[in-house]
Design a protein around this motif. Structure first.
Motif, mmCIF file in Angstrom:
data_model
loop_
_atom_site.group_PDB
_atom_site.id
_atom_site.type_symbol
_atom_site.label_atom_id
_atom_site.label_comp_id
_atom_site.label_asym_id
_atom_site.label_seq_id
_atom_site.Cartn_x
_atom_site.Cartn_y
_atom_site.Cartn_z
ATOM 1 N N PHE A 124 0.833 -1.201 0.000
ATOM 2 C CA PHE A 124 0.000 0.000 0.000
ATOM 3 C C PHE A 124 0.871 1.256 0.000
ATOM 4 O O PHE A 124 0.598 2.209 -0.731
ATOM 5 C CB PHE A 124 -0.922 0.006 1.214
ATOM 6 N N ASP A 125 1.909 1.250 0.835
ATOM 7 C CA ASP A 125 2.768 2.438 0.928
ATOM 8 C C ASP A 125 3.385 2.779 -0.427
ATOM 9 O O ASP A 125 3.400 3.942 -0.841
ATOM 10 C CB ASP A 125 3.886 2.208 1.953
ATOM 11 N N GLN A 126 3.900 1.781 -1.118
ATOM 12 C CA GLN A 126 4.582 2.037 -2.389
ATOM 13 C C GLN A 126 3.614 2.571 -3.444
ATOM 14 O O GLN A 126 3.906 3.544 -4.144
ATOM 15 C CB GLN A 126 5.246 0.763 -2.901
ATOM 16 N N TYR A 127 2.444 1.953 -3.554
ATOM 17 C CA TYR A 127 1.512 2.333 -4.616
ATOM 18 C C TYR A 127 0.758 3.622 -4.311
ATOM 19 O O TYR A 127 0.402 4.360 -5.236
ATOM 20 C CB TYR A 127 0.504 1.208 -4.859
ATOM 21 N N LEU A 128 0.521 3.902 -3.039
ATOM 22 C CA LEU A 128 -0.309 5.042 -2.676
ATOM 23 C C LEU A 128 0.479 6.278 -2.271
ATOM 24 O O LEU A 128 0.053 7.405 -2.519
ATOM 25 C CB LEU A 128 -1.250 4.667 -1.520
ATOM 26 N N ARG A 129 1.628 6.077 -1.642
ATOM 27 C CA ARG A 129 2.353 7.198 -1.036
ATOM 28 C C ARG A 129 3.612 7.594 -1.792
ATOM 29 O O ARG A 129 4.288 8.554 -1.422
ATOM 30 C CB ARG A 129 2.682 6.866 0.424
ATOM 31 N N TYR A 130 3.936 6.841 -2.818
ATOM 32 C CA TYR A 130 5.055 7.178 -3.701
ATOM 33 C C TYR A 130 4.539 7.183 -5.136
ATOM 34 O O TYR A 130 3.521 6.567 -5.453
ATOM 35 C CB TYR A 130 6.197 6.174 -3.549
ATOM 36 N N SER A 131 5.258 7.866 -6.005
ATOM 37 C CA SER A 131 4.796 7.962 -7.391
ATOM 38 C C SER A 131 5.158 6.732 -8.211
ATOM 39 O O SER A 131 4.407 6.325 -9.091
ATOM 40 C CB SER A 131 5.375 9.216 -8.049
ATOM 41 N N ALA A 132 6.304 6.127 -7.938
ATOM 42 C CA ALA A 132 6.780 5.005 -8.757
ATOM 43 C C ALA A 132 6.137 3.690 -8.326
ATOM 44 O O ALA A 132 5.733 3.521 -7.175
ATOM 45 C CB ALA A 132 8.294 4.891 -8.655
ATOM 46 N N ILE A 133 6.046 2.769 -9.271
ATOM 47 C CA ILE A 133 5.593 1.417 -8.948
ATOM 48 C C ILE A 133 6.814 0.534 -8.694
ATOM 49 O O ILE A 133 7.950 0.891 -9.039
ATOM 50 C CB ILE A 133 4.726 0.835 -10.086
#
Length: 546
Positions: free
Chosen positions: A465-474
Motif C-alpha cells: 500500500f505504501d509504495q503504490y499510494l504514497r510514492y509515485s513510482a511502482i
C-alpha cells in the motif's frame, strides 16, 4: 468522476507525463482558505444530523433563493459554529430558535456566533436564509457549478455538479466529507411545467401560485454534501425493477426509445454488483438514472447520465483494447460509485482513491461478470497507459487537497494486484463484499482500508500500500545474470518490500517471493529470456540487467 475526462486527453496526446503533474498539489502553497475548508477546526465540532433544503431556482435570472435548516449535535461546547457558503452568495439571515444570529465571513467560511455557547452533546438547529447568482460551470462536471442549457425543443435544462469544488457553491452546509447528514429533505421550486429530480423518494409536489411548483424529495440514508442535487427539465419518466429495487429513469422526451434500450444494461450491472459487492446500499431511496446536460456524476440515488446513449466513454474506449466499447461507461462507473464513494466515503479528499480506485476497479468487475476474467485483465492492463506515475495517489490532509489523477487507473490496478497476491478468488470476493458491508454508510480513511484488506492474508500488505499510494513510482522487479546464475530483487522506495509475484519460467508459472536484496533461483535458469512476469495480474515494472 471529474478527473476521468483527463484520461481521454492522455489517450490522444500519447500518454504524456504531464498528466499527474497537472493534478498534483506537491508544490502548492496552501492558503488559509484551504485550511478553513479542509480542516476539522473547533468551530466544526458538531455532527450534522439533517439538512432541510428549500430553494427556488429562476432560470431566466440564473438566481436562487431559499434556506437550509441544519440540524446537528454538538460534540463539544460550541460558542462559534463554522458553516460554509461561497462568498459570492449572499446570506440574508441566520436564525436560531427565535433569535437572529450575528456572523462573520472569511473566504467561503461563515462563523456563526451564538449568544451563549451551545452545550456539548446537545441537539439543535439553525436556519440559514440565502440567495444569489451561483457560479456557472464552464465545463461541468470537471469544474463545479450550475449548468443552464436548453434542450432541443427549447425547454430549460438545468443541473448542478460540485464534486471537489464543494456543495457550498450553492447551499450552506458543513462542507467536509467526514460529516454526512443522516437524512435530507430537498425541496426545489421550479417553473410550473418543468420537472425537478433530486435524490431520494419523491414525496409530492405543491403548486405555489407564483408560476412555480415545489418538488419535495426525502433522502433516508446518509449522503455526501456534493451528492445533493437537482435536475430540472421537461423530463419523461419510465420505471423498472431489479428484485425489490425500484429503478426510475428520467430522460428528455425525444430520447425515450434510445433510453429504454440503453438503460437495459442496468439490470445485468445490478446482478453483477449485487453478487460481488452486496445489495444496492440505498434501497430505501431507490435508484435513478437522470439525463443531464453534462457527461455524468455519481449523485446518490439520482445518478447523472450524459453519455449520449453511446457505448464506451462518449463512444471511446479508455483502455484502448476495444473491451470498453462493449458497455456504457457512464452507467457502470457512476453507478459503481453508489457502493464506493457514496456508501463508503473518504473522510478527507486526500483519500479520494477510496472512491475512484475502487469504482474504476468495479468497471473491470463488471467486465468479468459479463465477458470473463481474461477480458477484465486486458481492460485493466489497457488502462495503465493512462497512468503518469509522477505524483502519489494520496493528497495532503487537512487542506482540501486531492492526490494524483492516477487514483483512477492505478488504484484499480493496485486492487487487481492485491487480488493476485491473495491468490484465492473465493477469499478475495468474500473480503471485497465484507468490506462494502462492514463500512456501509460510513466515512473512513486509507488506514482503515489497508488494515481491512491486510487481515485475511499472511503477506504483510502495508509496504505494498505504501509504495503504490504514497510514492509515485511502482515496484521494479529486477533480474540479472551473473555467470550461470540468475538473481532477482525488488527495487522500491519502501524498505522491506516483500511482495510475492508470479512469473513464467519456460512457460511454467511459479510464485516468487522477492525482497529488496538479491535472491538466486533455486534451480538453474539458462537465460533471462526464459523468464516472463505475469504483468496482467501484477502491476509492476520489470527490468532485465544484462
Amino acid at each position: 468522476m471529474k478527473n476521468i475526462s483527463l484520461l481521454i486527453i492522455i489517450i490522444f496526446l500519447g500518454v504524456t507525463s504531464s498528466f499527474s503533474q497537472v493534478l498534483s498539489n506537491k508544490n502548492k502553497q496552501y492558503t488559509e482558505a484551504d485550511s478553513l475548508r479542509g480542516s476539522l477546526r473547533p468551530e466544526r465540532s458538531y455532527d450534522v444530523l439533517k439538512y432541510h433544503l428549500q430553494v427556488q431556482i429562476d432560470p431566466e435570472e440564473r438566481f436562487i433563493s431559499g434556506f437550509n435548516t441544519i440540524t446537528f449535535k454538538t460534540e463539544e461546547d460550541l460558542p462559534v459554529m463554522q458553516i460554509d457558503l461561497f462568498e459570492n452568495m449572499r446570506i440574508d439571515s441566520i436564525i436560531h430558535g427565535t433569535e437572529k444570529l450575528d456572523y462573520k465571513r472569511k473566504f467561503n467560511a461563515v462563523f456563526v456566533e451564538f449568544e451563549e455557547a451551545l452545550s456539548a452533546k446537545a441537539t439543535d438547529s439553525i436556519q440559514v436564509f440565502y440567495s444569489g447568482n451561483p457560479i456557472i460551470a464552464k465545463n461541468a462536471p470537471w469544474d463545479g457549478g450550475f449548468v443552464f442549457k436548453k434542450d432541443e425543443e427549447g425547454n430549460p435544462w438545468i443541473a448542478v455538479a460540485v464534486q471537489g469544488t464543494g456543495a457550498s457553491l450553492w447551499y450552506p452546509n458543513k462542507d467536509h466529507q467526514s460529516d454526512e447528514p443522516e437524512e435530507a429533505l430537498i425541496e426545489i421550486a421550479v417553473p410550473t411545467g418543468l420537472t425537478n429530480v433530486s435524490n431520494g423518494r419523491l414525496l409530492g409536489t405543491k403548486y405555489l401560485e407564483n408560476g412555480y411548483t415545489r418538488w419535495s424529495y426525502k433522502v433516508s440514508n446518509p449522503i455526501n454534501n456534493y451528492d445533493i442535487v437537482f435536475n430540472i427539465a421537461n423530463y419523461v419518466h419510465f420505471q423498472d425493477k431489479y428484485k425489490d429495487l425500484d429503478l426510475d429513469y428520467y430522460v428528455l422526451p425525444y430520447n425515450l426509445e434510445k433510453a429504454k434500450k440503453q438503460f437495459a444494461e442496468v439490470k445485468p450491472m445490478m446482478k453483477c454488483f449485487y453478487e460481488k459487492f452486496g445489495e444496492y446500499p440505498f434501497k430505501e431511496d431507490g435508484y435513478k438514472l437522470v439525463e443531464t446536460p453534462y457527461l455524468g456524476m455519481e449523485h446518490q440515488s439520482a445518478v447523472a447520465y450524459g453519455n449520449h446513449y453511446k457505448m464506451g466513454y462518449l463512444g471511446r474506449d479508455l483502455s484502448g483494447t476495444g473491451i470498453g466499447l462493449k458497455w456504457d461507461f457512464i452507467i457502470i462507473h457512476e453507478s459503481g460509485h453508489e457502493w464506493f464513494g457514496n456508501s463508503i466515503t473518504a473522510n478527507d479528499i486526500a483519500d479520494m482513491w477510496i472512491h475512484e480506485g475502487f469504482t474504476t476497479y468495479s468497471e473491470a468487475v463488471y467486465v468479468e461478470c459479463r465477458w470473463g476474467k481474461d477480458d477484465a485483465l486486458k481492460y485493466l492492463e489497457g488502462l495503465r497507459k493512462n497512468i503518469g506515475n509522477k505524483a502519489p495517489i494520496i493528497g495532503d490532509y487537512g487542506v482540501n487537497s486531492e492526490g494524483s489523477g492516477d487514483m483512477y487507473p492505478k488504484g484499480a490496478n493496485l486492487l487487481n494486484t492485491l487480488r493476485s497476491i491473495y491468490n484465492n478468488d473465493e477469499l478475495w470476493w468474500k473480503t471485497l463484499k465484507d468490506y462494502t458491508l462492514t463500512f456501509k454508510h460510513k466515512t473512513i480513511d486509507t488506514k482503515t482500508v489497508e488494515n481491512f484488506f491486510n487481515t485475511p492474508v499472511e503477506t504483510d500488505l502495508q509496504p505494498i500500500f505504501d509504495q503504490y499510494l504514497r510514492y509515485s513510482a511502482i515496484p521494479v522487479l529486477e533480474f540479472k545474470k551473473t555467470g550461470k546464475r540468475i538473481s532477482y530483487r525488488w527495487k522500491t522506495d519502501v524498505p522491506n518490500f516483500n511482495m510475492p509475484v508470479d512469473v513464467f519460467i519456460n512457460k511454467k508459472e511459479i510464485r516468487l517471493t522477492p525482497s529488496n536484496t538479491w535472491k538466486e533461483f533455486s534451480k538453474e535458469v539458462e537465460d533471462l529470456d526464459d523468464i516472463k512476469v505475469n504483468e496482467k495480474e501484477f502491476y509492476i515494472e520489470t527490468k532485465f540487467i544484462k
